[in-house]
Every structure is written in C-alpha cells, then in structure tokens.
Design a protein around this motif. Structure first.
Motif, PDB file in Angstrom:
ATOM      1  N   SER A 193      -6.489  22.234-111.550  1.00  0.00           N
ATOM      2  CA  SER A 193      -5.529  22.951-110.601  1.00  0.00           C
ATOM      3  C   SER A 193      -6.215  23.969-109.811  1.00  0.00           C
ATOM      4  O   SER A 193      -7.409  24.461-109.861  1.00  0.00           O
ATOM      5  N   VAL A 194      -5.791  23.950-108.492  1.00  0.00           N
ATOM      6  CA  VAL A 194      -6.641  24.649-107.212  1.00  0.00           C
ATOM      7  C   VAL A 194      -5.363  25.226-106.577  1.00  0.00           C
ATOM      8  O   VAL A 194      -4.422  24.743-106.176  1.00  0.00           O
ATOM      9  N   SER A 195      -5.699  26.389-106.125  1.00  0.00           N
ATOM     10  CA  SER A 195      -4.644  27.247-105.194  1.00  0.00           C
ATOM     11  C   SER A 195      -5.595  27.783-103.836  1.00  0.00           C
ATOM     12  O   SER A 195      -6.739  28.305-103.903  1.00  0.00           O
ATOM     13  N   ASP A 196      -5.395  26.980-102.894  1.00  0.00           N
ATOM     14  CA  ASP A 196      -5.968  26.892-101.582  1.00  0.00           C
ATOM     15  C   ASP A 196      -4.991  27.193-100.498  1.00  0.00           C
ATOM     16  O   ASP A 196      -4.218  26.591-100.111  1.00  0.00           O
ATOM     17  N   PRO A 197      -5.341  28.342 -99.721  1.00  0.00           N
ATOM     18  CA  PRO A 197      -4.434  28.492 -98.591  1.00  0.00           C
ATOM     19  C   PRO A 197      -4.722  27.769 -97.306  1.00  0.00           C
ATOM     20  O   PRO A 197      -3.656  27.468 -96.583  1.00  0.00           O
ATOM     21  N   ALA A 198      -5.641  26.416 -97.559  1.00  0.00           N
ATOM     22  CA  ALA A 198      -5.470  25.443 -96.449  1.00  0.00           C
ATOM     23  C   ALA A 198      -4.438  24.512 -96.634  1.00  0.00           C
ATOM     24  O   ALA A 198      -4.108  23.723 -96.018  1.00  0.00           O
ATOM     25  N   PHE A 199      -3.901  24.507 -97.851  1.00  0.00           N
ATOM     26  CA  PHE A 199      -2.794  23.711 -98.029  1.00  0.00           C
ATOM     27  C   PHE A 199      -1.379  24.256 -97.258  1.00  0.00           C
ATOM     28  O   PHE A 199      -0.416  23.448 -97.074  1.00  0.00           O
ATOM     29  N   ALA A 200      -1.430  25.554 -96.804  1.00  0.00           N
ATOM     30  CA  ALA A 200      -0.259  25.817 -95.795  1.00  0.00           C
ATOM     31  C   ALA A 200      -0.042  24.804 -94.765  1.00  0.00           C
ATOM     32  O   ALA A 200      -1.038  24.337 -94.222  1.00  0.00           O
TER      33      ALA A 200
END
Length: 241
Positions: free
Chosen positions: A93-100
């Motif tokens: 899993s990844v949490s990345d502000p670029a998914f916004a």
C-alpha cells in the motif's frame, strides 16, 4: 537530478489545499488476511514498490519508519514529496499526496489501471479525500475477475460520476446492507451517487486487511521525486490562487 527539478515553487511555500487520505492498496491472495497478524513492513520491498509507481521517478531519501496510526500533515510544498509505503506480506500500500485530484485527471484510477496490469490476481482498493477549494473524493475497488467500480466527484454536489458495477462488487464480497449498517455506513445505490459514502464502501471491501490507521503497523516514510506530470498536477491543486 535533484528532488526539486520539476517544482517551480520553493520548498517552504505553504499549501492552501489539504488531504485527509490518498491511499492505494494491493491485496494479494489470500484475501482473508487480517492486518493484525501481518508481518512487519519490508523496507526494501516498500522502496521497490514506490519506485515502480508511474507518478514517482525516484526515491530520494528514506526518512525511516512511521506508525500507521500517526497522522500525516501536508503543510508545505516539501511535504508533498513525502509518501508512506508499506509491504506487509501479501499487502502492499502507498499513501501519496499526488493521488489528490479535482476530477480532471483521476490519478488514482490511472495508477490502479497500471497495477491491475501488473497484478491481475490482486484486489485493488483506492481511497482519496481532499479539500482543495471544496471536498473531492475518488474511490475504487477492482477485483481479480475484472469486476470493479470507480466513484469520483464532489460529495453532496455535482458532477459525481460512478462507473463499473458497485452492486456486483458488493455481491462478490458479501457486502450487504446489513453489513454496512453494522459498520455505521450510509449507503444506498438507489440514492444519488453524490449522497453515498464511497470511501466507506471501499474500506468495507478491504475488510480486515486494511493496514491504514493501525498503531501496530509501521510503514516506510520516503521522500521521492515525483514525475513531471504529477508535480505539475500538484502545483495546480495544492496552491490555489
């Protein structure tokens, strides 16, 4: 090449947009795994996973482990290049502000499509919720047999677009109205799409395998260099006006 080559703003520039979640999870079989018994994060595999993502060009620095229950605040431009990545056994899993997103680019769907091609036997679940002028969400669930739904838009407002077959996803995973009621989730497919909590449905589809928000799991905190497209997208989204 430095980690700031694609940015046109200084690293201490304050953001005016914010996000509460931007997560994409790949669950490999067995799907019944419980996050409570997952092995520790494998930092080398987590960094490898980060480098493989389409919106990340390189990993610049390993900032060390971060507890999954710790909140991550995006306050400055430099914070936008810090991602949380974990590989715990069969869960990645990844949490990345670029998914916004604001509905024009749908980066979550784009990355999920790439991951679907790489891992056709996996269950892929994405959840993004940001407030950049107004609240915008993007959520998806993709099953190994190709059944999926993707919901993207402005909760309580328009436009809000749902593609795929959410009922088929729910039926395949045994998620009934009673299950959602027990989870205190309001969801009714007969209602307008913008009235439903699609992120909560995605969470239910991930079930006990959900690694996010847990105090007993660590993830790798990595400073990355995002792609030129992802960097440009974040500049237009997080720095309003």
């Amino acid at each position: 090449m430095s980690d700031t080559d694609f940015w046109t703003l200084p690293p201490d520039r304050m953001t005016r947009g914010s996000g509460s979640r931007y997560e994409l999870t790949v669950l490999h079989p067995p799907f019944t795994v419980d996050a409570a018994v997952l092995p520790p994060n494998a930092p080398d595999r987590a960094e490898e996973f980060a480098r493989s993502l389409g919106m990340i060009d390189d990993v610049v620095e390993d900032l060390g482990p971060r507890r999954q229950s710790e909140s991550v605040t995006v306050a400055t431009r430099s914070d936008l290049d810090v991602v949380q990545v974990g590989v715990w056994g069969n869960v990645m899993s990844v949490s990345d502000p670029a998914f916004a997103d604001d509905g024009n680019d749908m980066p979550l769907l784009a990355e999920a499509t790439r991951l679907r091609e790489r891992f056709p036997d996996a269950r892929i679940v994405g959840r993004v919720e940001v407030h950049c002028g107004a609240e915008h969400t993007e959520d998806l669930v993709w099953l190994p047999d190709g059944t999926m739904f993707h919901a993207c838009g402005w909760p309580g407002d328009e436009p809000f677009v749902v593609t795929g077959d959410p009922q088929a996803v729910m039926s395949a995973l045994g998620i009934t109205e009673e299950v959602l009621e027990e989870l205190d989730v309001y969801f009714d497919l007969d209602d307008d799409p913008n009235q439903n909590d699609w992120g909560a449905l995605a969470t239910a589809c991930l079930g006990d395998a959900d690694p996010w928000g847990r105090s007993d799991l660590d993830a790798s905190s990595l400073r990355v260099r995002h792609s030129e497209h992802a960097t440009s997208h974040m500049e237009g989204l997080y720095f309003i006006g």
